[in-house]
Write an enzyme that holds these catalytic residues in place. Sequence first.
Site, short mmCIF file in Angstrom:
data_model
loop_
_atom_site.label_atom_id
_atom_site.label_comp_id
_atom_site.label_asym_id
_atom_site.label_seq_id
_atom_site.Cartn_x
_atom_site.Cartn_y
_atom_site.Cartn_z
N ARG A 60 0.85 -1.20 0.00
CA ARG A 60 0.00 0.00 0.00
C ARG A 60 0.89 1.24 0.00
O ARG A 60 1.50 1.58 1.01
CB ARG A 60 -0.93 0.00 1.21
CG ARG A 60 -1.78 1.27 1.28
CD ARG A 60 -3.01 1.14 2.15
NE ARG A 60 -2.73 1.08 3.57
CZ ARG A 60 -3.66 1.16 4.52
NH1 ARG A 60 -4.94 1.29 4.18
NH2 ARG A 60 -3.33 1.07 5.79
N ASP A 107 -3.91 3.04 13.58
CA ASP A 107 -3.08 3.70 12.59
C ASP A 107 -3.60 5.12 12.38
O ASP A 107 -4.42 5.61 13.18
CB ASP A 107 -3.00 2.90 11.30
CG ASP A 107 -4.33 2.79 10.56
OD1 ASP A 107 -5.29 3.52 10.92
OD2 ASP A 107 -4.41 1.98 9.62
#
Length: 530
Positions: free
Chosen positions: A161, A445
């Site tokens: 990602r 996150d």
Amino acid sequence: MAGVEVTGGPVDRSEEILTPEALAFVGELQSRFGARRDELLERRRARREEIARTGRLDFLPETASVRSDPSWRVAEAPPALTDRRVEITGPTERKMTINALNSGANVWLADLEDANTPHWANVVSGQVNLYDAVRRTISFSQGDKSYALRSDGPLATIVVRPRGWHLDERHVLVDGRPVVGALVDFGLHFFHNAAELLSRGSGPYFYLPKMESHLEARLWNDVFSFAESTLGIADGTVRATVLIETIPAAFEMEEILYELRTHMSGLNAGRWDYLFSIIKNFRDAGADFILPERNAVTMTAPCMRAYTELLVRTCHKRGAFAMGGMAAFIPTRKDPEVTEQALAKVRADKEREAGDGFDGSWVAHPDLVPICKEVFDAALGSSPNQLARLRSEVSVTADQLLDIKATPGDVTEAGLRNNVSVALQYLAAWLGGNGAVAIFNLMEDAATAEISRSQIWQWIRNDVKLDTGAVVTADLVRQIGDEELAKIRASYGDAFDEQRFAQARQLFEQVALADDYEDFLTIPAYALID
């Protein structure tokens, strides 16, 4: 390539990654596609202004023919991506890389985005770790412990990602201007590892975050085609899975699949970033778009149900995989009762996803892999996925996607305190270089900090009342900030970093209490790190 300059400091083994050839490739990506990225960011701003004027989003009339055309499907999945029932996420830190590959999951989402602070050292070392992981040479020692790749079973397929389109990488310049962070992350990984991955029966696979329109998907498709052509790799070799984690993208799922159809693998249903996007885009819309505290907003809320069911139907209609959301719980031996209750919730969540037709789902910790696998094994049987479940009975309207006011839940003082505490702890860790942080038994996150600070901003602007009767104000948030910081200081003990938390507190108040809403907190946060 002339005009490419690296301004970042020395990082171990950087000479293996930042080669003249690799930098020339990244520079060419920036020269060809950087201006289009800038135009698309400007288009985002224009669309946000339109939402502010109208209070609406809808499916695009100009792309109706794409949605109504039954003839097209995405490319068939390569063997390494046909079975994705369990995907584990995590940053490209060396030990975590090894643990994720060994976890028993089908896929490791190697996260260079929300779980990674873009310190220059992290950007480069993450690429070093990917380089070694692809070649199966990665190892790590810490004290008397050693970590290496398993030899007694399969390793997870690597899907990288990169950063979203909105972030720049200021340590790599082309003609004196920062390169788009996404192009740095994609370009270095693709340049060094695409051919090696193919030789090992896999390929260059990517998760694409923060997409807001099919035109942004078209840009990624052009980047992929150019990269393949430049390195002599067959067109369509790259495969992408797009995170539908913004509400504008939820109205363009089919168009996003279409634009990337030769490189497409699937779509993923996010949670925190999706809710953050709702607040960001409809922040002027008043009471109809006020969300309850974040932990009360589950995937069974009407608007979230509409979003996930539409995603499964859209994906399977076009032959793409539908990937479920994150189970962020971290099991703990210290409190077996809490762990047992949390695991029951994880199981129920995965059973809902499998029952809805998802082809797999995410976990944040290796101990959750067996639960997710067991649930999807039961649903899939001998099949590697559920592509055959077309969910043709599903029909979702724009009003259903926007029915935020039907979301059950309250705003409580405990919820406000949780948002403040989690945001402060996460931001302090992020500023220190750690983008994946265990807080209150959850792996958090950047999306966590985004929803936390966005909810507080929204509650203040709408004079929301807590269960105590108090109205959420900036002064109340500052008071709670003082109290929660004192609790954090006591719990951290000698590990508490006064300077770091002071910096985190200042950043938090900047993005949660200021009159003007900051689109991404990681942009002002990036200015504070090396």
